[in-house]
Write a protein that holds these residues in place. Structure first.
Motif, short mmCIF file in Angstrom:
data_model
loop_
_atom_site.label_atom_id
_atom_site.label_comp_id
_atom_site.label_asym_id
_atom_site.label_seq_id
_atom_site.Cartn_x
_atom_site.Cartn_y
_atom_site.Cartn_z
N GLN A 516 0.86 -1.19 0.00
CA GLN A 516 0.00 0.00 0.00
C GLN A 516 0.90 1.23 0.00
O GLN A 516 1.88 1.30 0.74
N TRP A 517 0.55 2.21 -0.84
CA TRP A 517 1.36 3.43 -0.87
C TRP A 517 1.38 4.07 0.51
O TRP A 517 0.39 4.07 1.24
N ALA A 518 2.53 4.67 0.83
CA ALA A 518 2.70 5.25 2.17
C ALA A 518 1.71 6.39 2.41
O ALA A 518 1.17 6.54 3.51
N TRP A 519 1.44 7.18 1.37
CA TRP A 519 0.53 8.30 1.58
C TRP A 519 -0.89 7.83 1.83
O TRP A 519 -1.65 8.46 2.59
N VAL A 520 -1.27 6.69 1.26
CA VAL A 520 -2.61 6.15 1.53
C VAL A 520 -2.71 5.70 2.99
O VAL A 520 -3.71 5.95 3.67
N GLY A 521 -1.64 5.06 3.47
CA GLY A 521 -1.64 4.66 4.88
C GLY A 521 -1.71 5.85 5.81
O GLY A 521 -2.40 5.81 6.84
N TRP A 522 -0.98 6.92 5.44
CA TRP A 522 -1.03 8.11 6.28
C TRP A 522 -2.44 8.72 6.28
O TRP A 522 -2.93 9.15 7.32
N MET A 523 -3.07 8.74 5.14
CA MET A 523 -4.45 9.26 5.07
C MET A 523 -5.40 8.40 5.89
O MET A 523 -6.30 8.91 6.55
N ASN A 524 -5.20 7.09 5.86
CA ASN A 524 -6.06 6.21 6.66
C ASN A 524 -5.86 6.44 8.14
O ASN A 524 -6.80 6.30 8.93
N ASP A 525 -4.63 6.79 8.54
CA ASP A 525 -4.38 7.09 9.94
C ASP A 525 -4.95 8.43 10.35
O ASP A 525 -5.10 8.70 11.55
N HIS A 526 -5.24 9.26 9.39
CA HIS A 526 -5.84 10.58 9.65
C HIS A 526 -7.11 10.68 8.80
O HIS A 526 -7.12 11.35 7.76
N PRO A 527 -8.18 10.01 9.21
CA PRO A 527 -9.37 9.92 8.35
C PRO A 527 -9.98 11.27 8.00
O PRO A 527 -10.63 11.40 6.97
N MET A 528 -9.76 12.28 8.83
CA MET A 528 -10.30 13.59 8.48
C MET A 528 -9.67 14.14 7.20
O MET A 528 -10.26 14.99 6.53
N MET A 529 -8.47 13.65 6.88
CA MET A 529 -7.82 14.15 5.67
C MET A 529 -8.58 13.74 4.42
O MET A 529 -8.55 14.46 3.42
N TRP A 530 -9.24 12.57 4.47
CA TRP A 530 -10.07 12.20 3.31
C TRP A 530 -11.19 13.21 3.10
O TRP A 530 -11.52 13.61 1.98
N MET A 531 -11.80 13.63 4.22
CA MET A 531 -12.86 14.62 4.11
C MET A 531 -12.33 15.94 3.57
O MET A 531 -12.93 16.58 2.70
N TRP A 532 -11.14 16.35 4.09
CA TRP A 532 -10.55 17.59 3.59
C TRP A 532 -10.20 17.45 2.11
O TRP A 532 -10.32 18.42 1.35
N ALA A 533 -9.75 16.26 1.74
CA ALA A 533 -9.42 16.06 0.32
C ALA A 533 -10.66 16.22 -0.55
O ALA A 533 -10.62 16.83 -1.62
N LEU A 534 -11.80 15.68 -0.07
CA LEU A 534 -13.04 15.84 -0.82
C LEU A 534 -13.47 17.30 -0.87
O LEU A 534 -13.97 17.79 -1.88
N VAL A 535 -13.28 18.00 0.28
CA VAL A 535 -13.64 19.42 0.31
C VAL A 535 -12.79 20.21 -0.66
O VAL A 535 -13.27 21.09 -1.39
N LEU A 536 -11.48 19.90 -0.69
CA LEU A 536 -10.59 20.62 -1.59
C LEU A 536 -10.75 20.19 -3.04
O LEU A 536 -10.32 20.91 -3.95
N LEU A 537 -11.36 19.01 -3.25
CA LEU A 537 -11.55 18.54 -4.62
C LEU A 537 -12.52 19.45 -5.39
O LEU A 537 -12.38 19.65 -6.59
N ILE A 538 -13.50 19.99 -4.67
CA ILE A 538 -14.50 20.85 -5.33
C ILE A 538 -13.84 22.09 -5.94
O ILE A 538 -13.99 22.36 -7.13
N PRO A 539 -13.06 22.86 -5.13
CA PRO A 539 -12.39 23.99 -5.79
C PRO A 539 -11.33 23.55 -6.79
O PRO A 539 -11.06 24.26 -7.76
N ALA A 540 -10.74 22.37 -6.56
CA ALA A 540 -9.73 21.90 -7.52
C ALA A 540 -10.36 21.68 -8.89
O ALA A 540 -9.73 21.91 -9.93
#
Length: 708
Positions: A516-540
């Motif tokens: 598993q990619w290291a960044w995916v594991g880090w995101m899984n350890d910080h589940p709020m980051m997935w939400m922030w990623a989705l939030v930032l995806l809209i302006p992206a």
């Protein structure tokens, strides 16, 4: 009023300007009332009146305290701090040591009974002797209260055996203590009838639980303390030597202790060993200590802890410090500590020449065998700069680091151990550590199971497990031989190496390892980051869309600008190529048309209107007779602004009909006298378009707003 084309209040949407002004005034008044109300209520809460500055008793000048009377007495002295109480105890013991056993000052000044050998021979004292000396009060056949301090000198033995409860007087008025000043103290119960030793406050008829004003304690200084089959409760305050159950040495004589089958509860320090030799505790429990459960310090050597449970300590469960070698912990349990479960600091006391002449080498010898360490706030086991450290057959389960070993040191063995951390690492080895081996152990961490920083370690035949991350991580020139290990978990690399680290790997089993990619594991350890990623995806996604839309708008504006310019150029060219407007010239004789004379004479006061002959030659469409009274200029400007089409059908346009709205709008301007902005706003057309129509109608009267 004249129509100047400006927007009215209604057209701006200001339908109730007067009401809005009143509302603003009301809001300002409400804010002022609210502020005044808050001030008044605050005054009432703090002073009991809404307007304290208007009270009759309010001072009108500076407030000056009343001068003390000549006969006034000084205020009572402030209570002593715990540190001052400890200093007072040291001063008392020093003074008592200089007095002869029968000196009256012992009791009169220091409230102390001294037990000394008789005739130069070892002498044993029991409860009966203490009663005869006035040191204890017999409450009942199974309870005594220590009412004076007791000091046991070298050659004397205090032996209290097989008795019920011994209370030690302890209250804000004063405390008592039992101190072995080179002597021997035996406090022994039986397996079925343990000896209970506790502090006691007669005023509350309960143990003394307040440490701030001092508390009763037991101590052996350069002597021996033996406690067995006992319960020791609520003793000690502030320092280690007054910590409750303390054994301290000075180097002049041997200080040692043996604590067996004893339950120790609510002491300041559960057990305090300082500069002792072969002191130990077996088959005992230490619970709810204010600070450390068991403190081993100041060169205490060969201390043993066997089959002992230490729980609920306010500091570390067990602390070994200041060059205390040879500590062994076997088959014991340490849990629920605020600090580390076990903390061993063998650091050298100096790193160069000092006035004390301290050595520069780390402490040697710490062994942890067959024990359980769990649920401690800071972590499980921390070992700092201690040579020959061995952790064998031990289970450590913590939220934070299970085992942390810090160098410099040499000789580390971790074997047949179960080390687990739910948040951090199972084993963290850092610093200049050599000759280290980790084998036959179960190591489980969250992101990293084993972390090596600058250390050289052999890792073999272990079961290594992580939730997500790296099985083993090396950094800062670490070296590792990794052989025969089985890895379980999910992550990018089983072994991660950074900053010049090197490994030798062989015969490791990775069949249960999922990439598993290291960044995916880090995101899984910080589940709020997935939400922030989705939030930032809209302006992206939205930013490119908005950028593209902006580009399209720029193109449209450019096209519109070019179209307007072309239209203007076309209109200019058309105007320049049009035939000149005919001008009036006097008619010739053949073009004149006779106008018949009036058939009736005007009545009294009425004048004839002389007809005007309009030439029908060039620039005319035949003779037209205009009354001489017709206005020579255009229509007068309208005095009222129209609100609807019905308003336009008054005055000059009354009763008129038009073939199109264009003719209606042009007639309203040319004949009705209204301004272009007003009619454009009423007809909801562009002003420039209406202006163009008006100009065309002016040049071509037939195409304008003709009558129908």
């Amino acid at each position: 009023m004249a129509d100047d084309g400006a927007l009215t209040a209604v057209e701006r949407g200001d339908t109730h300007p007067a009401i809005r002004g009143v509302a603003r005034v009301i809001m300002v008044i409400a804010v002022i009332v609210l502020v005044v109300g808050v001030v008044l209520v605050g005054n009432f809460v703090h002073t009991g009146t809404f307007l304290p500055w208007f009270r009759a008793d309010a001072p009108s000048g500076p407030v000056v305290g009343e001068a003390p009377s000549p006969g006034a007495t000084d205020a009572p002295a402030a209570p002593k701090t715990p540190a001052e109480l400890v200093a007072a105890e040291d001063a008392r013991l020093t003074a008592v040591a200089a007095l002869a056993p029968g000196d009256p000052a012992l009791v009169d000044k220091w409230n102390t009974v001294v037990l000394a050998p008789k005739g130069g021979q070892p002498t044993t004292y029991g409860l009966a002797d203490l009663g005869a000396l006035g040191a204890v009060r017999l409450d009942d056949e199974r309870t005594v209260t220590v009412v004076r301090n007791i000091v046991v000198r070298r050659g004397a033995i205090l032996d209290i055996t097989a008795f019920g409860t011994m209370r030690m007087e302890s209250s804000p008025k004063g405390t008592t203590s039992i101190v072995g000043w080179g002597g021997i103290i035996h406090l022994l119960g039986t397996e079925t009838d343990p000896l209970v030793i506790t502090s006691w406050d007669d005023a509350t008829a309960a143990p003394d639980t307040d440490e701030t004003d001092g508390r009763a304690y037991l101590r052996a200084r350069d002597g021996v303390l033996m406690v067995g089959h006992a319960e020791v409760r609520d003793l000690g305050f502030w320092s280690g030597r007054t910590g409750g159950l303390a054994v301290t040495g000075t180097g002049d004589d041997r200080a040692s202790a043996g604590i067996v089958s004893t339950k120790i509860t609510g002491l300041h320090y559960g057990v305090f060993f300082s500069d002792t030799t072969q002191a130990g505790i077996q088959d005992s429990t230490i619970e709810n200590s204010t600070l450390t459960g068991m403190e081993v310090t100041n060169g205490a050597s060969d201390t043993t802890v066997e089959r002992t449970t230490i729980t609920g300590s306010g500091g570390d469960g067990i602390s070994v410090s200041r060059q205390s070698p040879g500590t062994k912990i076997t088959d014991s349990t340490v849990s629920g500590s605020t600090g580390w479960g076990i903390r061993v600091d063998g650091s050298a006391l100096a790193d160069g020449p000092t006035s004390g002449g301290y050595g520069l080498s780390p402490t040697k010898g710490f062994t942890l065998t067959g024990s359980h360490v769990r649920d401690n706030r800071e972590g499980g086991v921390r070992v700092i700069s201690t040579d020959t450290t061995e952790i064998r057959g031990t289970e450590v389960a913590e939220t934070r680091s299970a085992v942390l070993v810090e160098g410099p040191s040499t000789g580390l063995v971790v074997a047949d151990a179960d080390l687990a951390s739910s948040d951090l690492r199972a084993l963290d080895v850092s610093g200049k550590i050599t000759d280290a081996t980790v084998s036959d152990s179960r190591l489980s961490g969250r992101r990293i199971a084993v972390e090596l920083t600058g250390a050289a370690v052999i890792i073999r035949d272990n079961d290594v497990r992580v939730a997500s991350g790296f099985g083993i991580e090396l950094a800062e020139d670490a070296r590792a031989d990794i052989t025969g290990n089985t890895f379980h978990g999910v992550g990018q690399d089983v072994v991660a190496m950074w900053s010049g680290s090197r490994t030798m790997q062989a015969n490791n089993v990775q069949t249960d390892w999922t990439f598993q990619w290291a960044w995916v594991g880090w995101m899984n350890d910080h589940p709020m980051m997935w939400m922030w990623a989705l939030v930032l995806l809209i302006p992206a996604i939205g930013v490119p869309v908005l950028w593209r839309r902006r580009r399209e708008h720029q193109k449209l504006r450019k096209l519109l600008h070019e179209a307007l310019l072309r239209h203007g150029e076309e209109q200019k060219a058309a105007y320049a190529g049009r035939s000149p407007i005919p001008t009036w010239a006097p008619p010739t004789a053949s073009q004149r048309v006779a106008v018949p004379e009036p058939v009736a004479t005007p009545g009294p006061g009425v004048a004839w209107e002389t007809p005007t002959v309009v030439p029908s030659g060039v620039g005319s469409r035949g003779p037209v007779v205009r009354p001489s009274s017709a206005p020579a200029a255009g229509p007068h400007p309208a005095t009222q602004r129209p609100r609807s089409f019905a308003d336009l059908r008054t005055g000059p346009l009354e009763g008129r009909t038009f073939a199109s709205l264009q003719q209606f709008a042009v007639a309203a301007v040319l004949e009705g006298g209204y301004s272009v902005p007003t009619i454009a706003r009423l007809f909801r057309i562009q002003q420039w378009r209406l202006q163009q129509w008006v100009e065309e109608a002016a040049r071509n009267p037939v195409g304008g707003g003709g009558r129908r």
